[in-house]
Write a protein that holds these residues in place. Structure first.
Motif, PDB file in Angstrom:
ATOM      1  N   CYS A 126       0.866  -1.179   0.000  1.00 38.15           N
ATOM      2  CA  CYS A 126       0.000   0.000   0.000  1.00 38.15           C
ATOM      3  C   CYS A 126       0.900   1.226   0.000  1.00 38.15           C
ATOM      4  CB  CYS A 126      -0.891   0.013   1.238  1.00 38.15           C
ATOM      5  SG  CYS A 126       0.016   0.092   2.784  1.00 38.15           S
ATOM      6  N   HIS A 127       0.287   2.367  -0.236  1.00 35.49           N
ATOM      7  CA  HIS A 127       1.022   3.613  -0.062  1.00 35.49           C
ATOM      8  C   HIS A 127       0.751   4.064   1.363  1.00 35.49           C
ATOM      9  CE1 HIS A 127       1.589   8.091  -0.588  1.00 35.49           C
ATOM     10  NE2 HIS A 127       2.729   7.593  -1.014  1.00 35.49           N
ATOM     11  N   ALA A 128       1.816   4.190   2.154  1.00 38.34           N
ATOM     12  CA  ALA A 128       1.657   4.620   3.547  1.00 38.34           C
ATOM     13  C   ALA A 128       2.756   5.618   3.862  1.00 38.34           C
ATOM     14  CB  ALA A 128       1.751   3.422   4.485  1.00 38.34           C
ATOM     15  N   VAL A 129       2.413   6.675   4.555  1.00 37.65           N
ATOM     16  CA  VAL A 129       3.406   7.688   4.910  1.00 37.65           C
ATOM     17  C   VAL A 129       3.349   7.917   6.412  1.00 37.65           C
ATOM     18  CG1 VAL A 129       3.149   8.800   2.659  1.00 37.65           C
ATOM     19  CG2 VAL A 129       1.855   9.672   4.587  1.00 37.65           C
ATOM     20  N   ALA A 130       4.369   8.614   6.924  1.00 39.21           N
ATOM     21  CA  ALA A 130       4.322   8.965   8.345  1.00 39.21           C
ATOM     22  C   ALA A 130       3.560  10.273   8.478  1.00 39.21           C
ATOM     23  CB  ALA A 130       5.735   9.104   8.881  1.00 39.21           C
ATOM     24  N   ILE A 131       2.532  10.264   9.308  1.00 42.76           N
ATOM     25  CA  ILE A 131       1.740  11.491   9.490  1.00 42.76           C
ATOM     26  C   ILE A 131       1.700  11.855  10.972  1.00 42.76           C
ATOM     27  CG2 ILE A 131       0.326  11.120   7.434  1.00 42.76           C
ATOM     28  CD1 ILE A 131      -1.920  10.131   9.275  1.00 42.76           C
ATOM     29  N   ASP A 132       1.145  13.021  11.260  1.00 45.71           N
ATOM     30  CA  ASP A 132       1.040  13.451  12.649  1.00 45.71           C
ATOM     31  C   ASP A 132       0.200  12.436  13.421  1.00 45.71           C
ATOM     32  OD1 ASP A 132       0.253  14.875  15.083  1.00 45.71           O
ATOM     33  OD2 ASP A 132       1.160  16.609  14.108  1.00 45.71           O
ATOM     34  N   GLY A 133       0.753  11.938  14.519  1.00 43.56           N
ATOM     35  CA  GLY A 133       0.085  10.894  15.293  1.00 43.56           C
ATOM     36  C   GLY A 133      -1.231  11.345  15.894  1.00 43.56           C
ATOM     37  N   ARG A 134      -1.501  12.642  15.877  1.00 46.28           N
ATOM     38  CA  ARG A 134      -2.759  13.140  16.441  1.00 46.28           C
ATOM     39  C   ARG A 134      -3.860  13.258  15.387  1.00 46.28           C
ATOM     40  NH1 ARG A 134       0.410  18.119  18.826  1.00 46.28           N
ATOM     41  NH2 ARG A 134       1.491  17.664  16.857  1.00 46.28           N
ATOM     42  N   ALA A 135      -3.550  12.841  14.171  1.00 43.50           N
ATOM     43  CA  ALA A 135      -4.552  12.910  13.089  1.00 43.50           C
ATOM     44  C   ALA A 135      -5.747  12.020  13.434  1.00 43.50           C
ATOM     45  CB  ALA A 135      -3.920  12.434  11.781  1.00 43.50           C
ATOM     46  N   PRO A 136      -6.942  12.348  12.909  1.00 40.95           N
ATOM     47  CA  PRO A 136      -8.088  11.469  13.161  1.00 40.95           C
ATOM     48  C   PRO A 136      -7.903  10.129  12.476  1.00 40.95           C
ATOM     49  CG  PRO A 136      -8.643  13.162  11.539  1.00 40.95           C
ATOM     50  CD  PRO A 136      -7.276  13.494  12.055  1.00 40.95           C
ATOM     51  N   LYS A 137      -8.696   9.148  12.884  1.00 32.32           N
ATOM     52  CA  LYS A 137      -8.569   7.789  12.335  1.00 32.32           C
ATOM     53  C   LYS A 137      -8.746   7.805  10.811  1.00 32.32           C
ATOM     54  CE  LYS A 137      -8.177   3.318  12.849  1.00 32.32           C
ATOM     55  NZ  LYS A 137      -6.887   2.765  13.304  1.00 32.32           N
ATOM     56  N   TYR A 138      -9.691   8.620  10.306  1.00 24.85           N
ATOM     57  CA  TYR A 138      -9.945   8.703   8.863  1.00 24.85           C
ATOM     58  C   TYR A 138      -9.931  10.154   8.409  1.00 24.85           C
ATOM     59  CZ  TYR A 138     -11.780   3.953   9.404  1.00 24.85           C
ATOM     60  OH  TYR A 138     -11.915   2.619   9.674  1.00 24.85           O
ATOM     61  N   ASP A 139      -9.643  10.328   7.113  1.00 24.13           N
ATOM     62  CA  ASP A 139      -9.918  11.605   6.441  1.00 24.13           C
ATOM     63  C   ASP A 139      -9.106  12.800   6.918  1.00 24.13           C
ATOM     64  OD1 ASP A 139     -11.511  11.486   4.220  1.00 24.13           O
ATOM     65  OD2 ASP A 139     -13.417  11.626   5.291  1.00 24.13           O
ATOM     66  N   GLY A 140      -7.977  12.563   7.592  1.00 25.29           N
ATOM     67  CA  GLY A 140      -7.137  13.694   8.028  1.00 25.29           C
ATOM     68  C   GLY A 140      -6.576  14.467   6.836  1.00 25.29           C
ATOM     69  N   GLY A 141      -6.384  13.770   5.736  1.00 24.29           N
ATOM     70  CA  GLY A 141      -5.942  14.430   4.507  1.00 24.29           C
ATOM     71  C   GLY A 141      -4.531  14.972   4.591  1.00 24.29           C
ATOM     72  N   ILE A 142      -4.236  15.855   3.676  1.00 28.33           N
ATOM     73  CA  ILE A 142      -2.870  16.320   3.466  1.00 28.33           C
ATOM     74  C   ILE A 142      -2.370  17.195   4.613  1.00 28.33           C
ATOM     75  CG2 ILE A 142      -3.502  18.369   2.110  1.00 28.33           C
ATOM     76  CD1 ILE A 142      -0.778  15.901   1.122  1.00 28.33           C
ATOM     77  N   ALA A 143      -3.292  17.819   5.356  1.00 30.43           N
ATOM     78  CA  ALA A 143      -2.891  18.756   6.412  1.00 30.43           C
ATOM     79  C   ALA A 143      -2.191  18.058   7.571  1.00 30.43           C
ATOM     80  CB  ALA A 143      -4.115  19.508   6.926  1.00 30.43           C
ATOM     81  N   THR A 144      -2.292  16.730   7.651  1.00 32.26           N
ATOM     82  CA  THR A 144      -1.682  16.014   8.773  1.00 32.26           C
ATOM     83  C   THR A 144      -0.291  15.480   8.428  1.00 32.26           C
ATOM     84  OG1 THR A 144      -2.627  13.899   8.102  1.00 32.26           O
ATOM     85  CG2 THR A 144      -3.952  15.268   9.565  1.00 32.26           C
ATOM     86  N   ARG A 145       0.147  15.792   7.233  1.00 29.38           N
ATOM     87  CA  ARG A 145       1.480  15.362   6.815  1.00 29.38           C
ATOM     88  C   ARG A 145       2.546  16.087   7.660  1.00 29.38           C
ATOM     89  NH1 ARG A 145       3.812  15.801   0.655  1.00 29.38           N
ATOM     90  NH2 ARG A 145       5.927  16.296   1.283  1.00 29.38           N
ATOM     91  N   LEU A 146       3.670  15.412   7.909  1.00 29.97           N
ATOM     92  CA  LEU A 146       4.748  16.013   8.708  1.00 29.97           C
ATOM     93  C   LEU A 146       6.022  16.082   7.890  1.00 29.97           C
ATOM     94  CD1 LEU A 146       4.751  14.539  12.299  1.00 29.97           C
ATOM     95  CD2 LEU A 146       4.242  16.862  11.577  1.00 29.97           C
ATOM     96  N   ASP A 147       6.636  17.229   7.833  1.00 26.15           N
ATOM     97  CA  ASP A 147       7.834  17.398   6.999  1.00 26.15           C
ATOM     98  C   ASP A 147       9.104  17.638   7.817  1.00 26.15           C
ATOM     99  OD1 ASP A 147       6.216  17.096   4.845  1.00 26.15           O
ATOM    100  OD2 ASP A 147       6.264  19.172   4.173  1.00 26.15           O
ATOM    101  N   CYS A 148       9.045  17.409   9.137  1.00 27.56           N
ATOM    102  CA  CYS A 148      10.176  17.788   9.995  1.00 27.56           C
ATOM    103  C   CYS A 148      11.256  16.722  10.118  1.00 27.56           C
ATOM    104  CB  CYS A 148       9.660  18.141  11.385  1.00 27.56           C
ATOM    105  SG  CYS A 148       8.660  16.812  12.084  1.00 27.56           S
ATOM    106  N   VAL A 149      10.967  15.489   9.695  1.00 24.95           N
ATOM    107  CA  VAL A 149      11.873  14.365   9.975  1.00 24.95           C
ATOM    108  C   VAL A 149      13.343  14.621   9.600  1.00 24.95           C
ATOM    109  CG1 VAL A 149      12.375  11.943   9.334  1.00 24.95           C
ATOM    110  CG2 VAL A 149      10.079  12.616  10.075  1.00 24.95           C
ATOM    111  N   PRO A 150      13.646  15.138   8.412  1.00 29.55           N
ATOM    112  CA  PRO A 150      15.068  15.282   8.053  1.00 29.55           C
ATOM    113  C   PRO A 150      15.856  16.193   8.991  1.00 29.55           C
ATOM    114  CG  PRO A 150      13.663  15.666   6.150  1.00 29.55           C
ATOM    115  CD  PRO A 150      12.761  15.581   7.328  1.00 29.55           C
TER     116      PRO A 150
END
Ligand SMILES: Cc1cc2nc3c(=O)[nH]c(=O)nc-3n(C[C@H](O)[C@H](O)[C@H](O)COP(=O)(O)OP(=O)(O)OC[C@H]3O[C@@H](n4cnc5c(N)ncnc54)[C@H](O)[C@@H]3O)c2cc1C
Length: 466
Positions: A244-268
């Motif tokens: 599947c396509h899976a990415v790391a997102i903000d752990g506080r995102a809702p179970k469904y439908d969090g969408g693009i706003a929950t993406r996290l870009d700080c890892v690097p």
């Protein structure tokens, strides 16, 4: 029109699903004069599935096309695909989708989609990916309006349960709507109801119990009901249920439908630790758009499927923030307490990391080679000590975009049954994307697959009933 009225007549083309692929099919079929019914499982306000979360579409072109600049030819596009899928693709179908994409962009414009100037930067997105003005929601709304003008009928909250098939041909579609089961007669059927990622039990059967901690980035309605029904009836499947396509997102995102706003870009720019306060992977392996997809799986492999990305005040403004504010504290002790992490282990990890950092030029916008020494795992770029308070953290969880198990189709989008192609069943979008995406993901290609195969499915279904 209600479900009882829809069931009182026969339709030329009945479409399961109401996202991008379904709409492209509906528009193509309706333009030939066919009668078309869309069965969308979601309520009207949530129509459009994962497509309403999208931002862009990857497109081949020679010379400027719409918002795209320069050239992005078939070979470069195909090479990009080979790199991410590691060769796990069907070359014929992939090349066809790539070639046909250049015809799709003007078609999209002709049917109400507007584009905006692409993001510029290291990935040359302005050459490869056309961004939708107003995002996927505007695209979906534009297509619904176009479809409505063409006379396409839509039933919302209409859950397709079963495709009735006799002698290799679909005869009717069973749909649950308005509290009852209805049988809708169809001369041709297009299946575009997405993957199975929102059926958490199915995900857990494929992935193991840890999948219960995954978040689903998109619609809760893609539960694979039609996919399972077809596979149970002998339709040929493609793809591996664990892909599947899976990415790391903000752990506080809702179970469904969090969408693009929950993406996290700080890892690097961070140190990432697991629940035990230990690092587990090179946070600086490559620029984030080329790595964010592997972090979904990396976090999935950690205890409780959770991780924490820790930065200091020097890095807080270097990335697009999450929709959620970071956890913050003036000391690492305070941060550990807020995150519920073992304080001593977290401090030991950060101190060991800091001791491995060296003097050198830090360049957030490019691979700067500023690496650690004597630290395992090494951080190979952007390795700067986490030393300037306040300290910040974001929690990370795996966020599933869509699953790759799908229906096998041919280049005309026709679904393969147990004894060759069905006479009148086509599929498009996520539901057959596994035919092309064996693993990995190329940004913007989901919409390419949906648009190309949706259009073909609609054209072929219309030809069949003409
Ligand atoms: C947050 C996010 C961002 C993304 N960004 C991009 C991007 O920028 N570019 C890109 O190319 N891809 C992106 N994708 C992937 C993209 O969304 C999908 O590849 C694409 O939308 C698939 O289109 P589709 O029509 O197959 O599925 P969907 O748009 O998901 O539509 C499926 C439809 O089927 C309906 N449905 C499901 N089950 C039933 C049933 N039993 N009966 C009736 N209806 C049913 C659903 O309600 C839904 O309307 C993103 C995905 C997410 C989650």
């Amino acid at each position: 029109m209600n479900a009882t009225q829809a069931a009182a007549r026969a339709w030329d083309v009945v479409i399961a699903g109401g996202g991008n692929a379904a709409l492209c099919a509906a528009i193509e079929a309706a333009e030939t004069g066919a009668s078309v019914l869309i069965l969308e499982g979601a309520p009207k306000a949530y129509r459009g599935g994962n497509s309403r979360h999208t931002r862009n579409f990857r497109c081949m072109h020679h010379g400027a096309l719409g918002p795209l600049v320069e050239t992005y030819d078939e070979e470069e596009f195909y090479d990009d695909l080979l790199r991410v899928t590691k060769g796990q693709t069907d070359e014929g179908l992939a090349r066809m989708a790539i070639r046909y994409s250049q015809d799709c962009l003007p078609w999209m414009q002709d049917h109400g989609v507007r584009f905006q100037k692409s993001l510029s930067g290291t990935l040359s997105l302005d050459r490869t990916n056309a961004f939708f003005l107003g995002g996927g929601k505007a695209l979906v709304n534009a297509y619904y309006l176009t479809a409505q003008d063409l006379g396409v009928q839509v039933l919302y909250e209409a859950q397709v349960k079963h495709i009735g098939i006799e002698d290799r041909a679909a005869t009717h579609v069973e749909v649950e709507a308005e509290g009852a089961l209805h049988s809708i007669r169809a001369r041709a059927v297009v299946l575009a109801s997405g993957g199975f990622q929102s059926d958490i039990d199915w995900l857990a059967r494929a992935w193991g119990e840890s999948a219960r901690n995954f978040l689903i980035r998109g619609t809760p309605y893609n539960r694979g009901v039609v996919l399972k029904d077809m596979i149970d009836q002998g339709a040929q499947s493609v793809g591996d249920p664990t892909q599947c396509h899976a990415v790391a997102i903000d752990g506080r995102a809702p179970k469904y439908d969090g969408g693009i706003a929950t993406r996290l870009d700080c890892v690097p720019f961070s140190v990432v630790v697991n629940r035990n306060g230990e690092r587990f992977y090179d946070e600086g392996e490559d620029v984030w758009p080329k790595r964010y997809a592997i972090w979904g799986r990396l976090v999935a492999a950690q205890p409780d499927q959770v991780a924490y990305s820790i930065i200091d005040s020097r890095s807080i403004d270097l990335f697009m923030p999450s929709v959620y504010p970071p956890f913050s504290a003036d000391t690492l002790d305070g941060l550990a307490e807020k995150l519920g992490l073992p304080t001593a282990q977290l401090k030991e990890t950060i101190e060991a990391f800091n001791a491995g950092c060296r003097e050198g030029e830090f360049h957030p916008q490019q691979l700067d080679g500023l690496d650690t020494t004597g630290v395992t795992p090494a951080k190979t770029n952007w390795a700067r000590a986490i030393a300037e308070p306040p300290f910040y953290a974001y929690s990370l969880r795996p966020g599933v975009t869509f699953t790759y198990l799908g229906l096998k189709v041919d280049e005309r989008a026709r679904v393969s049954g147990p004894e060759g192609q069905y006479d009148n069943i086509w599929s498009a979008g996520e539901m057959m994307a596994g035919s092309i995406l064996g693993q990995g993901y190329l940004a913007g290609f989901g919409m390419t697959i949906g648009t190309v195969f949706g259009r073909i499915a609609g054209q072929e279904a219309a030809k069949h009933v003409a």
